[in-house]
Write a protein that holds these residues in place. Structure first.
Motif, PDB file in Angstrom:
ATOM      1  N   PRO A   1      -6.173  17.115  -8.466  1.00  8.64           N
ATOM      2  CA  PRO A   1      -7.279  18.055  -8.596  1.00  8.64           C
ATOM      3  C   PRO A   1      -8.010  18.270  -7.268  1.00  8.64           C
ATOM      4  O   PRO A   1      -8.205  17.325  -6.502  1.00  8.64           O
ATOM      5  N   PRO A   2      -8.431  19.511  -7.013  1.00 12.02           N
ATOM      6  CA  PRO A   2      -9.132  19.810  -5.760  1.00 12.02           C
ATOM      7  C   PRO A   2     -10.367  18.946  -5.535  1.00 12.02           C
ATOM      8  O   PRO A   2     -10.664  18.573  -4.409  1.00 12.02           O
ATOM      9  N   HIS A   3     -11.079  18.601  -6.613  1.00 18.02           N
ATOM     10  CA  HIS A   3     -12.285  17.793  -6.417  1.00 18.02           C
ATOM     11  C   HIS A   3     -11.955  16.385  -5.925  1.00 18.02           C
ATOM     12  O   HIS A   3     -12.763  15.767  -5.248  1.00 18.02           O
ATOM     13  N   LEU A   4     -10.749  15.887  -6.232  1.00 25.18           N
ATOM     14  CA  LEU A   4     -10.350  14.590  -5.675  1.00 25.18           C
ATOM     15  C   LEU A   4      -9.913  14.744  -4.219  1.00 25.18           C
ATOM     16  O   LEU A   4     -10.240  13.915  -3.374  1.00 25.18           O
ATOM     17  N   LEU A   5      -9.169  15.794  -3.936  1.00 27.54           N
ATOM     18  CA  LEU A   5      -8.739  16.026  -2.553  1.00 27.54           C
ATOM     19  C   LEU A   5      -9.938  16.234  -1.630  1.00 27.54           C
ATOM     20  O   LEU A   5      -9.902  15.862  -0.469  1.00 27.54           O
ATOM     21  N   SER A   6     -10.986  16.826  -2.174  1.00 27.48           N
ATOM     22  CA  SER A   6     -12.167  17.084  -1.342  1.00 27.48           C
ATOM     23  C   SER A   6     -12.866  15.788  -0.933  1.00 27.48           C
ATOM     24  O   SER A   6     -13.663  15.782   0.000  1.00 27.48           O
ATOM     25  N   LEU A   7     -12.578  14.700  -1.611  1.00 21.60           N
ATOM     26  CA  LEU A   7     -13.199  13.421  -1.275  1.00 21.60           C
ATOM     27  C   LEU A   7     -12.445  12.667  -0.183  1.00 21.60           C
ATOM     28  O   LEU A   7     -12.902  11.625   0.280  1.00 21.60           O
ATOM     29  N   LEU A   8     -11.312  13.199   0.235  1.00 25.57           N
ATOM     30  CA  LEU A   8     -10.547  12.569   1.308  1.00 25.57           C
ATOM     31  C   LEU A   8     -11.352  12.662   2.606  1.00 25.57           C
ATOM     32  O   LEU A   8     -11.710  13.749   3.036  1.00 25.57           O
ATOM     33  N   PRO A   9     -11.658  11.536   3.211  1.00 26.71           N
ATOM     34  CA  PRO A   9     -12.435  11.591   4.458  1.00 26.71           C
ATOM     35  C   PRO A   9     -11.584  12.074   5.633  1.00 26.71           C
ATOM     36  O   PRO A   9     -10.371  12.239   5.508  1.00 26.71           O
ATOM     37  N   ALA A  10     -12.232  12.270   6.748  1.00 26.42           N
ATOM     38  CA  ALA A  10     -11.513  12.627   7.971  1.00 26.42           C
ATOM     39  C   ALA A  10     -10.556  11.484   8.316  1.00 26.42           C
ATOM     40  O   ALA A  10     -10.799  10.328   7.961  1.00 26.42           O
ATOM     41  N   PRO A  11      -9.457  11.789   9.001  1.00 26.27           N
ATOM     42  CA  PRO A  11      -8.504  10.722   9.357  1.00 26.27           C
ATOM     43  C   PRO A  11      -9.170   9.631  10.201  1.00 26.27           C
ATOM     44  O   PRO A  11     -10.059   9.917  10.999  1.00 26.27           O
ATOM     45  N   PRO A  12      -8.753   8.391  10.007  1.00 30.18           N
ATOM     46  CA  PRO A  12      -9.283   7.308  10.846  1.00 30.18           C
ATOM     47  C   PRO A  12      -8.871   7.513  12.304  1.00 30.18           C
ATOM     48  O   PRO A  12      -7.958   8.299  12.597  1.00 30.18           O
ATOM     49  N   ALA A  13      -9.524   6.819  13.199  1.00 30.69           N
ATOM     50  CA  ALA A  13      -9.246   6.969  14.639  1.00 30.69           C
ATOM     51  C   ALA A  13      -7.771   6.752  14.961  1.00 30.69           C
ATOM     52  O   ALA A  13      -7.199   7.448  15.800  1.00 30.69           O
TER      53      ALA A  13
ATOM     54  N   VAL B   1       0.583  11.099   2.086  1.00 32.66           N
ATOM     55  CA  VAL B   1       0.793  12.455   1.596  1.00 32.66           C
ATOM     56  C   VAL B   1      -0.490  13.203   1.252  1.00 32.66           C
ATOM     57  O   VAL B   1      -0.485  14.429   1.169  1.00 32.66           O
ATOM     58  N   LEU B   2      -1.569  12.493   1.057  1.00 34.28           N
ATOM     59  CA  LEU B   2      -2.785  13.160   0.596  1.00 34.28           C
ATOM     60  C   LEU B   2      -3.357  14.136   1.619  1.00 34.28           C
ATOM     61  O   LEU B   2      -3.898  15.174   1.247  1.00 34.28           O
ATOM     62  N   GLU B   3      -3.221  13.833   2.891  1.00 38.16           N
ATOM     63  CA  GLU B   3      -3.721  14.762   3.904  1.00 38.16           C
ATOM     64  C   GLU B   3      -2.955  16.085   3.833  1.00 38.16           C
ATOM     65  O   GLU B   3      -3.552  17.165   3.906  1.00 38.16           O
ATOM     66  N   THR B   4      -1.653  16.018   3.647  1.00 36.03           N
ATOM     67  CA  THR B   4      -0.843  17.229   3.513  1.00 36.03           C
ATOM     68  C   THR B   4      -1.287  18.040   2.304  1.00 36.03           C
ATOM     69  O   THR B   4      -1.432  19.262   2.376  1.00 36.03           O
TER      70      THR B   4
ATOM     71  N   LEU C   1     -12.435  25.624  -5.979  1.00 31.62           N
ATOM     72  CA  LEU C   1     -12.422  25.630  -4.520  1.00 31.62           C
ATOM     73  C   LEU C   1     -12.472  24.223  -3.955  1.00 31.62           C
ATOM     74  O   LEU C   1     -13.073  23.324  -4.524  1.00 31.62           O
ATOM     75  N   TYR C   2     -11.860  24.088  -2.829  1.00 28.78           N
ATOM     76  CA  TYR C   2     -11.910  22.845  -2.071  1.00 28.78           C
ATOM     77  C   TYR C   2     -13.325  22.695  -1.547  1.00 28.78           C
ATOM     78  O   TYR C   2     -13.876  23.617  -0.970  1.00 28.78           O
ATOM     79  N   GLU C   3     -13.931  21.577  -1.773  1.00 34.43           N
ATOM     80  CA  GLU C   3     -15.326  21.383  -1.391  1.00 34.43           C
ATOM     81  C   GLU C   3     -15.437  20.933   0.064  1.00 34.43           C
ATOM     82  O   GLU C   3     -15.331  19.765   0.373  1.00 34.43           O
ATOM     83  N   GLN C   4     -15.676  21.880   0.934  1.00 35.26           N
ATOM     84  CA  GLN C   4     -15.762  21.588   2.365  1.00 35.26           C
ATOM     85  C   GLN C   4     -16.896  20.628   2.702  1.00 35.26           C
ATOM     86  O   GLN C   4     -16.820  19.887   3.661  1.00 35.26           O
ATOM     87  N   CYS C   5     -17.971  20.632   1.912  1.00 34.13           N
ATOM     88  CA  CYS C   5     -19.117  19.779   2.224  1.00 34.13           C
ATOM     89  C   CYS C   5     -18.723  18.309   2.297  1.00 34.13           C
ATOM     90  O   CYS C   5     -19.314  17.536   3.038  1.00 34.13           O
ATOM     91  N   CYS C   6     -17.715  17.922   1.537  1.00 36.03           N
ATOM     92  CA  CYS C   6     -17.310  16.516   1.494  1.00 36.03           C
ATOM     93  C   CYS C   6     -16.508  16.095   2.717  1.00 36.03           C
ATOM     94  O   CYS C   6     -16.362  14.915   2.981  1.00 36.03           O
ATOM     95  N   THR C   7     -15.952  17.060   3.431  1.00 34.81           N
ATOM     96  CA  THR C   7     -15.090  16.704   4.554  1.00 34.81           C
ATOM     97  C   THR C   7     -15.852  16.618   5.863  1.00 34.81           C
ATOM     98  O   THR C   7     -15.290  16.257   6.869  1.00 34.81           O
TER      99      THR C   7
ATOM    100  N   ALA D   1     -20.506   8.306   3.325  1.00 35.26           N
ATOM    101  CA  ALA D   1     -19.333   7.572   2.833  1.00 35.26           C
ATOM    102  C   ALA D   1     -19.632   6.898   1.498  1.00 35.26           C
ATOM    103  O   ALA D   1     -18.786   6.884   0.597  1.00 35.26           O
ATOM    104  N   ARG D   2     -20.811   6.346   1.359  1.00 34.46           N
ATOM    105  CA  ARG D   2     -21.177   5.656   0.107  1.00 34.46           C
ATOM    106  C   ARG D   2     -21.140   6.633  -1.073  1.00 34.46           C
ATOM    107  O   ARG D   2     -20.647   6.321  -2.140  1.00 34.46           O
TER     108      ARG D   2
END
Length: 128
Positions: free
Chosen positions: A15-27, A35-38, A67-73, A79-80
């Motif tokens: 679901p898009p709402h779960l994908l929107s919770l994916l944080p930015a890639p680690p350093a 696969v989730l980033e893809t 819609l993909y929630e850009q605010c989360c990215t 993070a909390r």
């Protein structure tokens, strides 16, 4: 195997709402085969295309996808809060058993819900 589980993850719509919770890639970047980033990139692209189509051709666009929630990215989304939200939202995707869902809801802490979700994900991975 892990590769089989990852292939299944690509085939199963997340679901898009779960994908929107994916944080930015680690350093150091995501692990190989992550696969989730893809999936998140593809979802963002679909959402952008759909927004453009709806803006220029409102009658053709049809029913919008969530819609993909850009605010989360962005870095401004705490993070909390991201983890708290994930601790509830993930259950819609990983279980349909009412007892498991109730057990997750009864957990009083985010860490407890995340730990329970991790155990469930390991069970699912073991099935592949």
């Amino acid at each position: 195997s892990s590769a089989s589980f990852q292939s299944q993850a690509l085939a199963a719509p997340l679901p898009p709402h779960l994908l929107s919770l994916l944080p930015a890639p680690p350093a150091a970047g995501w692990p190989e085969g992550f696969v989730l980033e893809t999936l998140a990139i593809k979802q963002r692209e679909r959402a952008a295309e759909q927004q453009s189509l709806a803006m220029f051709n409102p009658g053709v666009a049809g029913e919008p996808e969530p819609l993909y929630e850009q605010c989360c990215t962005t870095g401004s989304y705490p993070a909390r809060r991201r983890v708290q939200r994930l601790s509830f939202a993930v259950w819609a995707w990983i279980s349909s058993d009412n007892r498991e869902l109730q057990a997750a809801l009864e957990k009083t802490g985010t860490n407890d819900r995340i730990h329970l979700a991790l155990l469930r994900l390991r069970e699912l991975q073991a099935q592949f």
